[in-house]
Design an enzyme around this catalytic site. Structure first.
Site, mmCIF file in Angstrom:
data_model
loop_
_atom_site.group_PDB
_atom_site.id
_atom_site.type_symbol
_atom_site.label_atom_id
_atom_site.label_comp_id
_atom_site.label_asym_id
_atom_site.label_seq_id
_atom_site.Cartn_x
_atom_site.Cartn_y
_atom_site.Cartn_z
ATOM 1 N N TYR A 75 73.061 30.278 66.105
ATOM 2 C CA TYR A 75 73.410 28.893 66.965
ATOM 3 C C TYR A 75 74.504 28.244 66.507
ATOM 4 C CZ TYR A 75 71.857 24.867 69.617
ATOM 5 O OH TYR A 75 71.844 24.085 70.553
ATOM 6 N N ASP A 218 96.543 24.691 83.019
ATOM 7 C CA ASP A 218 95.256 25.078 83.610
ATOM 8 C C ASP A 218 95.969 26.721 83.520
ATOM 9 O OD1 ASP A 218 93.477 26.689 85.125
ATOM 10 O OD2 ASP A 218 93.596 25.434 86.813
ATOM 11 N N ALA A 220 94.474 29.881 83.272
ATOM 12 C CA ALA A 220 93.811 31.038 83.764
ATOM 13 C C ALA A 220 94.599 32.366 83.786
ATOM 14 C CB ALA A 220 93.124 31.011 84.961
ATOM 15 N N HIS A 452 82.867 27.482 104.066
ATOM 16 C CA HIS A 452 83.229 28.999 104.053
ATOM 17 C C HIS A 452 82.291 29.599 103.300
ATOM 18 C CE1 HIS A 452 85.010 27.286 100.511
ATOM 19 N NE2 HIS A 452 85.080 28.546 100.138
HETATM 20 N N1 F0G Z 1 91.549 27.391 87.511
HETATM 21 C C1 F0G Z 1 92.235 28.408 88.304
HETATM 22 C C2 F0G Z 1 93.608 28.489 88.410
HETATM 23 C C3 F0G Z 1 91.386 29.401 88.949
HETATM 24 O O1 F0G Z 1 91.897 30.040 89.603
HETATM 25 C C4 F0G Z 1 89.884 29.110 88.642
HETATM 26 C C5 F0G Z 1 88.977 30.022 89.621
HETATM 27 C C6 F0G Z 1 89.465 28.025 88.018
HETATM 28 C C7 F0G Z 1 90.323 27.157 87.461
HETATM 29 C C8 F0G Z 1 87.988 27.872 87.852
HETATM 30 O O2 F0G Z 1 87.495 28.660 87.079
HETATM 31 O O3 F0G Z 1 86.009 30.234 88.220
HETATM 32 O O4 F0G Z 1 85.880 30.227 85.652
HETATM 33 O O5 F0G Z 1 85.101 28.194 87.152
HETATM 34 N N2 F0G Z 1 89.444 30.754 90.136
HETATM 35 C C9 F0G Z 1 88.528 31.919 91.082
HETATM 36 C C10 F0G Z 1 89.372 32.613 91.987
HETATM 37 C C11 F0G Z 1 87.292 31.533 91.527
HETATM 38 O O6 F0G Z 1 88.637 33.156 92.964
HETATM 39 O O7 F0G Z 1 90.533 32.562 92.055
HETATM 40 P P1 F0G Z 1 86.024 29.416 86.934
#
Ligand code: F0G
Length: 464
Positions: A75, A218, A220, A452
């Site tokens: 934990y 951001d 990702a 959608h």
């Molecule tokens: N920021 C970006 C640039 C994203 O593409 C996504 C998610 C998120 C934040 C949110 O992250 O899904 O882990 O909560 N994109 C997905 C898509 C859902 O299909 O483009 P998450």
């Protein structure tokens, strides 16, 4: 001298396989009808090639599965947490690392801390969940894409960039004290998965520094963005992609990540920053909804897999294959005369349905109609980014045209091979022979919020 091979191969071999869902056209016709022409309602087993999203759909490596087995599920103070924290600190340089279960959890926490009524968050473009979380806090999310981002046909190397001059005018108009954060989404998912240049990141950072506004990434798809910089920006061709990524993070004051993309895992995320006041507040919220500081809504094994994935994603052979696969799909579609956002993005290709199906009026959802046709003919699932997703409603609930009608073909990481992509191109080849044969749709019922996901549609009576 090393020979330069023309064929770029998938830099992995396959150890574990999963069967694909084979169906007949007639079955798919019935499935579409039962799903009310909404691809979110289709069982994944009935999809042959699933290009709905690249999020959480990637294949983990043998090393990551090994990490899953040795994950420490304590934990507090788990070894896997420290592996995760070390990897993120080494990559991003930020002092405070906060694990979360996925990207939007980081967004919810961050904007609860810094958002609120009367505030503005500025960005190259907010992703939908980012915008939703900013707005849920009471703040406004304002986008500043560059003009070339909106000219889909004309290629440009960094269509993900922010319009710095427009940002500056906005800061002067609203006052920097009302703008707690600038966000750079790398790559820019909402506008075609297009990259941001280092030059633009530096310009935005410099603007923010002058006005005392912190800048976050951001991140990702940070590795895809870094690789595009290596390929396209002057001075970076010889630079290891990990160093390019580190330079991107150095410009920022913090970052959050949906690890479901470039950390090559199926679930996870983090928030990382230097501001101790913000991180202390964020940790309070973390403990309320996600979990303790050293796991944040994840299992120890997930943290372990993320730590390994963050390293693997920066291997140049992987990134070369990754960016090449999207480009290959884009080139194949262009050969059939299918209009796309050009150049192809990092995580996939965005088809311009407005241009491909000019006979379908916006109120008959051309992008949704194309997405349904792709499923009907080829069992391919994609996602509509158009009037169904973004169209405002009039007082009678009727959809008003969205500015764009796109179908996103997002490519999961390390999942499909070149012949899968060849098949997708062939299906488009069939559709391109007779685009006028694709008919519009009309809404039977659609909720107010995020229509959608659950809208029900049917073939339009009168539409072309
Ligand atoms: N920021 C970006 C640039 C994203 O593409 C996504 C998610 C998120 C934040 C949110 O992250 O899904 O882990 O909560 N994109 C997905 C898509 C859902 O299909 O483009 P998450």
């Amino acid at each position: 001298m090393e020979h330069e091979w023309k064929t770029i191969i998938e830099p992995f071999k396959i150890k574990s396989v999963e069967p694909l869902g084979l169906t007949t056209r007639e079955e798919r016709h019935n499935i579409l009808e039962t799903a009310h022409y909404n691809l979110f309602n289709i069982r994944a087993e009935k999809v042959l090639i699933d290009l709905l999203t690249d999020s959480g759909t990637g294949a983990m490596s043998a090393a990551q599965w090994g990490g899953i087995m040795v994950g420490d599920e304590s934990y507090a103070g788990a070894r896997s947490y420290y592996n995760f924290e070390n990897e993120i600190k080494d990559l991003t340089g930020f002092a405070e690392v906060i694990p979360v279960h996925q990207g939007r959890a980081a967004e919810k926490i961050l904007f609860t801390v810094i958002g609120g009524k009367g505030r503005y968050i500025i960005a190259n473009s907010h992703f939908d969940t980012t915008r939703a979380n900013v707005e849920f806090s009471g703040a406004a999310a304002v986008d500043f894409p560059v003009k070339e981002a909106l000219d889909f046909d004309k290629p440009a190397p960094f269509k993900g960039n922010a319009d710095v001059a427009a940002m500056e005018r906005f800061i002067k108009e609203k006052g920097a004290k009302n703008i707690p954060l600038a966000v750079m989404t790398v790559t820019n998912n909402s506008l075609g998965g297009q990259p941001v240049s280092m030059e633009n990141l530096k310009a935005v950072q410099e603007l923010c520094r002058r006005h005392g506004i912190p800048m976050f990434l951001d991140c990702a798809r940070f590795a895809e963005n870094a690789y595009f910089i290596k390929l396209r920006e002057k001075g970076y061709a010889q630079c290891p992609v990990r160093e390019i990524a580190q330079e991107m993070f150095e410009l920022a004051d913090g970052t959050w990540m949906s690890a479901k993309k470039d950390a090559l895992v199926n679930i996870g995320g983090f928030l990382a920053l230097n501001n101790r006041d913000w991180s202390a507040k964020a940790r309070q919220l973390l403990i309320l909804t996600e979990g303790f500081n050293t796991y944040g809504g994840l299992a120890g094994r997930d943290l372990e897999a993320i730590a390994i994935g963050l390293r693997e994603v920066l291997e140049e052979s992987y990134l070369q294959y990754r960016i090449r696969s999207s480009a290959y799909l884009g080139e194949g579609l262009l050969k059939h005369g299918v209009p796309i956002i050009n150049p192809p993005g990092g995580h996939g290709v965005y088809v311009n349905a407005k241009k491909f199906l000019p006979h379908i009026k916006p109120e008959n959802f051309p992008a949704q109609a194309l997405a349904c046709a792709l499923y009907l003919e080829g069992g391919i699932r994609s996602v509509e980014i158009g009037t169904l997703m973004f169209g405002k409603r009039d007082k009678n609930g009727r959809f008003q045209a969205a500015p764009m009608e796109l179908v996103r073909l997002a490519i999961p990481r390390r999942v499909y091979t070149q012949s899968h992509i060849d098949y997708v191109i062939e299906v488009f080849g069939l559709l391109a022979k007779n685009p006028a044969g694709i008919k519009g749709l009309e809404v039977v019922e659609a909720p107010e919020i995020l229509p959608h996901f659950t809208a029900r549609l049917k073939p339009a009576e009168q539409a072309a």
